[in-house]
Design a protein around this motif. Structure first.
Motif, mmCIF file in Angstrom:
data_model
loop_
_atom_site.group_PDB
_atom_site.id
_atom_site.type_symbol
_atom_site.label_atom_id
_atom_site.label_comp_id
_atom_site.label_asym_id
_atom_site.label_seq_id
_atom_site.Cartn_x
_atom_site.Cartn_y
_atom_site.Cartn_z
ATOM 1 N N PHE A 1 0.829 -1.208 0.000
ATOM 2 C CA PHE A 1 0.000 0.000 0.000
ATOM 3 C C PHE A 1 0.859 1.251 0.000
ATOM 4 C CE2 PHE A 1 -2.140 3.382 2.399
ATOM 5 C CZ PHE A 1 -3.275 3.555 1.610
ATOM 6 N N GLY A 2 1.963 1.219 0.721
ATOM 7 C CA GLY A 2 2.852 2.382 0.750
ATOM 8 C C GLY A 2 3.446 2.681 -0.612
ATOM 9 N N ALA A 3 3.817 1.626 -1.354
ATOM 10 C CA ALA A 3 4.386 1.834 -2.690
ATOM 11 C C ALA A 3 3.341 2.399 -3.643
ATOM 12 C CB ALA A 3 4.938 0.513 -3.226
ATOM 13 N N LEU A 4 2.108 1.889 -3.549
ATOM 14 C CA LEU A 4 1.044 2.426 -4.399
ATOM 15 C C LEU A 4 0.740 3.878 -4.057
ATOM 16 C CD1 LEU A 4 -1.425 -0.607 -4.478
ATOM 17 C CD2 LEU A 4 0.102 0.165 -6.300
ATOM 18 N N ALA A 5 0.725 4.205 -2.763
ATOM 19 C CA ALA A 5 0.469 5.589 -2.361
ATOM 20 C C ALA A 5 1.580 6.520 -2.839
ATOM 21 C CB ALA A 5 0.322 5.668 -0.838
ATOM 22 N N LEU A 6 2.821 6.067 -2.756
ATOM 23 C CA LEU A 6 3.934 6.885 -3.218
ATOM 24 C C LEU A 6 3.867 7.089 -4.724
ATOM 25 C CD1 LEU A 6 6.569 8.334 -2.559
ATOM 26 C CD2 LEU A 6 7.765 6.147 -2.854
ATOM 27 N N ARG A 7 3.501 6.054 -5.461
ATOM 28 C CA ARG A 7 3.380 6.177 -6.906
ATOM 29 C C ARG A 7 2.258 7.147 -7.271
ATOM 30 N NH1 ARG A 7 2.422 0.630 -9.801
ATOM 31 N NH2 ARG A 7 4.324 0.210 -8.571
ATOM 32 N N TRP A 8 1.113 7.061 -6.565
ATOM 33 C CA TRP A 8 -0.004 7.971 -6.818
ATOM 34 C C TRP A 8 0.389 9.407 -6.499
ATOM 35 C CZ3 TRP A 8 -2.849 11.307 -3.738
ATOM 36 C CH2 TRP A 8 -4.024 11.810 -4.302
ATOM 37 N N TYR A 9 1.165 9.598 -5.441
ATOM 38 C CA TYR A 9 1.606 10.955 -5.077
ATOM 39 C C TYR A 9 2.529 11.539 -6.137
ATOM 40 C CZ TYR A 9 4.193 14.633 -2.692
ATOM 41 O OH TYR A 9 4.793 15.823 -2.382
ATOM 42 N N ARG A 10 3.398 10.739 -6.686
ATOM 43 C CA ARG A 10 4.312 11.243 -7.718
ATOM 44 C C ARG A 10 3.558 11.628 -8.983
ATOM 45 N NH1 ARG A 10 9.205 6.733 -7.160
ATOM 46 N NH2 ARG A 10 10.069 7.525 -5.170
ATOM 47 N N VAL A 11 2.522 10.851 -9.314
ATOM 48 C CA VAL A 11 1.760 11.156 -10.522
ATOM 49 C C VAL A 11 0.935 12.427 -10.338
ATOM 50 C CG1 VAL A 11 -0.092 10.320 -12.034
ATOM 51 C CG2 VAL A 11 1.707 8.753 -11.272
ATOM 52 N N ASN A 12 0.346 12.608 -9.152
ATOM 53 C CA ASN A 12 -0.563 13.731 -8.907
ATOM 54 C C ASN A 12 0.072 14.824 -8.057
ATOM 55 O OD1 ASN A 12 -3.361 12.579 -9.928
ATOM 56 N ND2 ASN A 12 -2.346 10.945 -8.781
ATOM 57 N N LYS A 13 1.374 14.916 -8.060
ATOM 58 C CA LYS A 13 2.057 15.874 -7.187
ATOM 59 C C LYS A 13 1.693 17.317 -7.536
ATOM 60 C CE LYS A 13 6.675 17.156 -5.531
ATOM 61 N NZ LYS A 13 8.133 16.848 -5.623
#
Length: 302
Positions: A37-49
């Motif tokens: 879940f942490g990796a998915l959240a980090l990936r989502w944050y990078r895309v929508n930063k």
């Protein structure tokens, strides 16, 4: 063994391919499991930063605006502009809580939205095709453009007496004024988009055997879409301005009438509530148009 036999035995190629095994190879297990879940959240944050940063900045800006508004009304600041009678944000919030339980306030909002929808839809259905045709055919442009340029600078308030004489009911006259407010920005921006179409694309389509209908559909219309949606966005804003002016003068219902009635009854909090409601409705309408533009032109959102 004789000599030739020995030579033939030495020249025979020796096979280096191993014999096939009778047992099949076992499948290799994946080295890693599903992402956490942490990796998915980090990936989502990078895309929508960038989008998150824009949202955060906007929220902080609104918060700062509310704080400044509260301080100016609390201390009744008089500095060129008088804030002695301006309601505070808390007073406007109290007015909102009362109005939210009043069905009459919701009726004002719904009637204004219906008028905007009808007037703006008619303006878009007429303004966009007319702008496309005027941009393509010089004769139609020469006939329609002078009339449009004479009528375009007339403000919505000046149209109110004429609209009352033209239409039998106040509802129809208000929709007509809303239509006029949004029609001219849509027409002008569509015409401007047609003027910027690269003629090389048109000649290339003609050389490939495209007919006039195909040129309109495949060349002119896609190339003009950004300017068309710019005109729709501007037209929506002018439509709200025209609607509020018409409702204040000749209307009996609507958010504009609600705001003017609050001023007549010296209910300052309701005045601010009406203004904020107008701003939120206008913002929501513009967001819908921009969202439709992103669906129609996905290449523009990148």
């Amino acid at each position: 063994m004789s000599g030739p036999a020995v030579l033939r035995h030495q020249e025979e190629p020796v096979s280096t391919i191993p014999a096939a095994s009778n047992t099949e190879a076992a499948p290799v297990a994946p080295a890693h499991g599903p992402p956490s879940f942490g990796a998915l959240a980090l990936r989502w944050y990078r895309v929508n930063k960038r989008r998150l940063m824009a949202t955060l900045i906007g929220a902080l800006s609104l918060l700062a605006f509310l704080i400044v508004w509260h301080l100016l009304t609390k201390y009744r600041v008089v500095f060129f502009v008088r804030f002695t009678n301006v309601p505070s944000p808390l007073a406007v919030y109290e007015s909102f809580t009362k109005a939210s339980h009043d069905p009459k306030f919701m009726m004002h909002i719904l009637l204004s939205c219906r008028r905007i929808f009808i007037g703006f839809s008619l303006a878009a259905l007429i303004g966009v095709p007319l702008g496309l045709v005027m941009g393509r055919f010089k004769l139609i442009h020469q006939v329609v453009f002078p009339i449009a340029e004479v009528l375009r600078p007339i403000p919505a308030i000046a149209w109110v007496p004429m609209a009352i004489m033209l239409w039998p009911t106040n509802e129809q006259s208000i929709v007509f004024i809303t239509f006029l407010g949004s029609f001219f920005p849509i027409l002008v921006n569509t015409l401007h988009g047609m003027s910027l179409v690269d003629p090389v694309l048109v000649r290339a389509a003609q050389c490939l055997g495209a007919r006039e209908r195909s040129i309109f559909r495949e060349v002119y219309f896609p190339a003009s879409l950004p300017h068309i949606f710019t005109g729709l966005t501007v037209g929506m804003g002018v439509a709200w301005v025209s609607l509020i002016a018409a409702e204040m003068i000749s209307g009996q219902y609507g958010i504009g009438y609600f705001t003017w009635e609050a001023y007549s009854l010296v209910q300052y909090a309701d005045i601010a509530l009406g203004m904020i409601a107008i701003g939120i409705l206008g913002l929501g309408s513009s967001v819908l148009i921009r969202g439709a533009g992103q669906l129609v032109m996905p290449w523009r959102s990148k």
